[in-house]
Motif scaffolding. Structure first.
Motif, short mmCIF file in Angstrom:
data_model
loop_
_atom_site.label_atom_id
_atom_site.label_comp_id
_atom_site.label_asym_id
_atom_site.label_seq_id
_atom_site.Cartn_x
_atom_site.Cartn_y
_atom_site.Cartn_z
N MET A 112 0.85 -1.19 0.00
CA MET A 112 0.00 0.00 0.00
C MET A 112 0.88 1.24 0.00
O MET A 112 1.96 1.24 0.57
CB MET A 112 -0.91 0.00 1.23
N THR A 113 0.41 2.29 -0.66
CA THR A 113 1.14 3.55 -0.70
C THR A 113 0.28 4.66 -0.13
O THR A 113 -0.94 4.55 -0.07
CB THR A 113 1.55 3.90 -2.13
N GLN A 114 0.93 5.76 0.27
CA GLN A 114 0.20 6.87 0.86
C GLN A 114 0.81 8.18 0.38
O GLN A 114 2.01 8.40 0.49
CB GLN A 114 0.29 6.79 2.39
N ALA A 115 -0.04 9.05 -0.19
CA ALA A 115 0.43 10.37 -0.62
C ALA A 115 0.66 11.24 0.61
O ALA A 115 -0.14 11.25 1.55
CB ALA A 115 -0.60 11.01 -1.54
N LEU A 116 1.78 12.00 0.61
CA LEU A 116 2.16 12.76 1.79
C LEU A 116 1.83 14.24 1.72
O LEU A 116 1.86 14.91 2.74
CB LEU A 116 3.67 12.59 2.04
N GLN A 117 1.55 14.77 0.52
CA GLN A 117 1.30 16.20 0.45
C GLN A 117 0.40 16.51 -0.73
O GLN A 117 0.26 15.71 -1.65
CB GLN A 117 2.62 16.97 0.36
N ARG A 118 -0.22 17.67 -0.70
CA ARG A 118 -1.11 18.07 -1.79
C ARG A 118 -0.38 18.93 -2.82
O ARG A 118 -0.67 18.87 -4.00
CB ARG A 118 -2.31 18.84 -1.23
N LYS A 119 0.55 19.76 -2.36
CA LYS A 119 1.28 20.63 -3.27
C LYS A 119 2.27 19.81 -4.09
O LYS A 119 3.03 19.01 -3.56
CB LYS A 119 2.03 21.70 -2.49
N LEU A 120 2.25 20.00 -5.40
CA LEU A 120 3.17 19.28 -6.27
C LEU A 120 4.59 19.82 -6.10
O LEU A 120 4.80 21.02 -5.90
CB LEU A 120 2.74 19.41 -7.72
N ILE A 121 5.57 18.93 -6.17
CA ILE A 121 6.96 19.34 -6.07
C ILE A 121 7.73 18.80 -7.27
O ILE A 121 7.29 17.87 -7.95
CB ILE A 121 7.62 18.88 -4.76
N THR A 122 8.88 19.38 -7.53
CA THR A 122 9.72 18.93 -8.63
C THR A 122 10.59 17.75 -8.17
O THR A 122 10.73 17.49 -6.97
CB THR A 122 10.64 20.05 -9.12
N PHE A 123 11.19 17.08 -9.14
CA PHE A 123 12.09 15.98 -8.80
C PHE A 123 13.28 16.49 -7.99
O PHE A 123 13.71 15.84 -7.03
CB PHE A 123 12.58 15.28 -10.06
N SER A 124 13.81 17.65 -8.34
CA SER A 124 14.95 18.22 -7.60
C SER A 124 14.58 18.49 -6.15
O SER A 124 15.37 18.23 -5.23
CB SER A 124 15.43 19.51 -8.27
N GLU A 125 13.38 19.00 -5.92
CA GLU A 125 12.92 19.23 -4.55
C GLU A 125 12.76 17.90 -3.81
O GLU A 125 13.07 17.80 -2.62
CB GLU A 125 11.60 19.99 -4.57
N PHE A 126 12.29 16.90 -4.52
CA PHE A 126 12.08 15.59 -3.91
C PHE A 126 13.40 15.00 -3.41
O PHE A 126 13.49 14.56 -2.25
CB PHE A 126 11.43 14.65 -4.93
N VAL A 127 14.42 14.99 -4.25
CA VAL A 127 15.68 14.36 -3.83
C VAL A 127 16.38 15.19 -2.76
O VAL A 127 17.19 14.66 -1.99
CB VAL A 127 16.63 14.12 -5.03
N ALA A 128 16.06 16.48 -2.67
CA ALA A 128 16.65 17.31 -1.62
C ALA A 128 16.00 17.04 -0.26
O ALA A 128 16.65 17.17 0.78
CB ALA A 128 16.49 18.79 -1.97
N ARG A 129 14.74 16.60 -0.26
CA ARG A 129 14.00 16.39 0.99
C ARG A 129 13.90 14.93 1.41
O ARG A 129 13.81 14.61 2.59
CB ARG A 129 12.58 16.94 0.86
N TYR A 130 13.84 14.04 0.43
CA TYR A 130 13.60 12.63 0.71
C TYR A 130 14.72 11.81 0.08
O TYR A 130 15.28 12.19 -0.95
CB TYR A 130 12.26 12.18 0.11
N PRO A 131 15.03 10.61 0.58
CA PRO A 131 14.48 10.09 1.83
C PRO A 131 15.11 10.78 3.03
O PRO A 131 16.18 11.36 2.92
CB PRO A 131 14.87 8.61 1.78
N ASP A 132 14.43 10.69 4.15
CA ASP A 132 14.99 11.24 5.38
C ASP A 132 15.73 10.12 6.12
O ASP A 132 16.10 9.12 5.53
CB ASP A 132 13.90 11.87 6.25
N ASN A 133 15.94 10.28 7.40
CA ASN A 133 16.70 9.29 8.16
C ASN A 133 15.82 8.30 8.91
O ASN A 133 16.27 7.67 9.87
CB ASN A 133 17.63 10.01 9.16
#
Length: 207
Positions: free
Chosen positions: A1-22
């Motif tokens: 199962m998967t779960q969406a974490l946010q409503r605002k769309l983000i770019t791929f660059s923003e994604f790799v800067a924030r995720y994954p976390d620790n």
């Protein structure tokens, strides 16, 4: 199962800067939406582990410059998505052509990806619809869907709904499908001497 974490769309660059976390969790980006990947079942992990152990034997035997990374991403062209396959085999010799590899451990070219495998969980539509289309667009030569619980719809695995391994092979830029069940021996264009049956994979080698 998967779960969406946010409503605002983000770019791929923003994604790799924030995720994954620790936290040790896995995430994917689907058209700008961050998706948290649920913890897999034990059977899912056994099958993934079995394949991740046996496939390197084949590429080592063939002396191919391949390896399986731990957390690399696959990014489709012209798309704000990033996928984390269950098994991703990378062609090391093509990484010099990958613009995102050094900084973001991300591959974008079909020539870098001889094989990708998804072991189906409850989000089977993502594997059969979304990722199949995106992997074909990227030009990945071979894509396996290991549906050990026969979760997919009948139009994908047949009316009898049996556990099925679907192998999509790229022929003239389009995927052609072969399916394997029970005692069928897996026929892989990339690893033609991979000598296991579908049932052996479903059993993770335990007979």
């Amino acid at each position: 199962m998967t779960q969406a974490l946010q409503r605002k769309l983000i770019t791929f660059s923003e994604f790799v800067a924030r995720y994954p976390d620790n936290t040790g969790k896995r995430y994917e980006l689907h058209d700008g939406v961050v998706i948290e990947i649920s913890q897999p079942t034990g059977d899912h992990e056994e099958i993934t582990g079995f394949l991740a152990t046996k496939l390197p034997v084949e590429y080592d035997r063939l002396k191919l410059p391949y390896f399986i990374p731990k957390t690399a991403l696959v990014k489709p062209p012209e798309n704000e998505s990033g996928y984390s396959p269950d098994i991703l085999i990378i062609n090391r010799s093509n990484l010099v052509n990958e613009p995102l590899w050094k900084k973001e451990s991300t591959v974008t070219l079909g020539a870098s990806i001889p094989l990708v495998i998804e072991v189906v969980s409850t989000n089977w539509r993502t594997d059969y619809y979304t990722k199949r289309g995106m992997y074909e667009e990227i030009g990945i030569q071979e894509y396996w869907i290991v549906d050990y619980l026969a979760l997919a719809g009948k139009s994908f695995i047949g009316n009898t709904k049996q556990p099925t391994i679907s192998i999509y092979s790229l022929v003239e830029s389009e995927y052609q499908i072969s399916q394997f069940r029970g005692s069928d021996r897996i026929l892989s264009p990339t690893f033609p001497e991979f000598n296991f049956t579908a049932q052996q994979i479903f059993n993770a080698g335990n007979i």
